[in-house]
Motif scaffolding. Sequence first.
Motif, PDB file in Angstrom:
ATOM      1  N   PRO A  44      -4.899 -13.245  61.441  1.00  0.00           N
ATOM      2  CA  PRO A  44      -4.411 -12.127  62.256  1.00  0.00           C
ATOM      3  C   PRO A  44      -5.242 -11.861  63.499  1.00  0.00           C
ATOM      4  N   GLU A  45      -4.575 -11.313  64.483  1.00  0.00           N
ATOM      5  CA  GLU A  45      -5.211 -10.869  65.721  1.00  0.00           C
ATOM      6  C   GLU A  45      -5.412  -9.362  65.668  1.00  0.00           C
ATOM      7  N   PHE A  46      -5.721  -8.836  64.479  1.00  0.00           N
ATOM      8  CA  PHE A  46      -6.018  -7.418  64.293  1.00  0.00           C
ATOM      9  C   PHE A  46      -7.020  -7.286  63.156  1.00  0.00           C
ATOM     10  N   ASP A  47      -7.799  -6.200  63.184  1.00  0.00           N
ATOM     11  CA  ASP A  47      -8.667  -5.863  62.067  1.00  0.00           C
ATOM     12  C   ASP A  47      -7.811  -5.198  60.997  1.00  0.00           C
ATOM     13  N   GLU A  48      -8.093  -5.488  59.724  1.00  0.00           N
ATOM     14  CA  GLU A  48      -7.318  -4.859  58.648  1.00  0.00           C
ATOM     15  C   GLU A  48      -8.267  -4.258  57.613  1.00  0.00           C
ATOM     16  N   PHE A  49      -8.088  -2.978  57.385  1.00  0.00           N
ATOM     17  CA  PHE A  49      -8.807  -2.245  56.350  1.00  0.00           C
ATOM     18  C   PHE A  49      -7.872  -2.113  55.150  1.00  0.00           C
ATOM     19  N   SER A  85     -12.224   0.626  45.678  1.00  0.00           N
ATOM     20  CA  SER A  85     -12.959  -0.231  46.616  1.00  0.00           C
ATOM     21  C   SER A  85     -12.158  -0.406  47.899  1.00  0.00           C
ATOM     22  N   SER A  86     -12.870  -0.748  48.965  1.00  0.00           N
ATOM     23  CA  SER A  86     -12.199  -1.019  50.234  1.00  0.00           C
ATOM     24  C   SER A  86     -12.894  -2.177  50.929  1.00  0.00           C
ATOM     25  N   ILE A  87     -12.191  -2.742  51.902  1.00  0.00           N
ATOM     26  CA  ILE A  87     -12.707  -3.893  52.639  1.00  0.00           C
ATOM     27  C   ILE A  87     -12.194  -3.838  54.072  1.00  0.00           C
ATOM     28  N   LEU A  88     -13.000  -4.347  54.983  1.00  0.00           N
ATOM     29  CA  LEU A  88     -12.588  -4.576  56.368  1.00  0.00           C
ATOM     30  C   LEU A  88     -12.584  -6.073  56.590  1.00  0.00           C
ATOM     31  N   ILE A  89     -11.473  -6.605  57.002  1.00  0.00           N
ATOM     32  CA  ILE A  89     -11.375  -8.016  57.361  1.00  0.00           C
ATOM     33  C   ILE A  89     -11.142  -8.072  58.869  1.00  0.00           C
ATOM     34  N   GLU A  90     -12.077  -8.685  59.559  1.00  0.00           N
ATOM     35  CA  GLU A  90     -12.032  -8.707  61.016  1.00  0.00           C
ATOM     36  C   GLU A  90     -11.010  -9.712  61.525  1.00  0.00           C
ATOM     37  N   LYS A  91     -10.425  -9.380  62.677  1.00  0.00           N
ATOM     38  CA  LYS A  91      -9.455 -10.280  63.293  1.00  0.00           C
ATOM     39  C   LYS A  91     -10.076 -11.652  63.486  1.00  0.00           C
TER      40      LYS A  91
END
Length: 123
Positions: free
Chosen positions: A52-57, A80-86
């Motif tokens: 992806p070309e976006f960050d997704e939380f 739990s949570s996670i941030l996956i960077e673009k």
Amino acid sequence: MKKYKIQQSPFVVPTTDGKLIEEHWGNSTGNSNVSIAHMVAPPDWSEPHQTPEFDEFTYIISGKKQFEIDGETVVLEKGSSILIEKGARIRYSNPFSEPCEYLAICLPAFSMELVNREEEGVY
């Protein structure tokens, strides 16, 4: 003029894989800067890899969700949570026996033009 909006009728994204996607804010509501969606991934659900070309939380409400991120496997559980960077190559799945309910927030908003989903079997 009011400086707030209440969303009581999210856009239900049509799917063919049993996954529930309710977009509360995003391109469906004219918000291209962010999307916020409530999702439920059924047991044994998965989707193809994407870059992806976006960050997704992602925040897990219940169940478990598996993330394959640039070749590493991460499993998150309730709370739990996670941030996956673009730009990360990611594959989302629920290989478990219970549904996974979660919230997804994308910056900028999720769109098919920005997700760069691979065809199955393509690496």
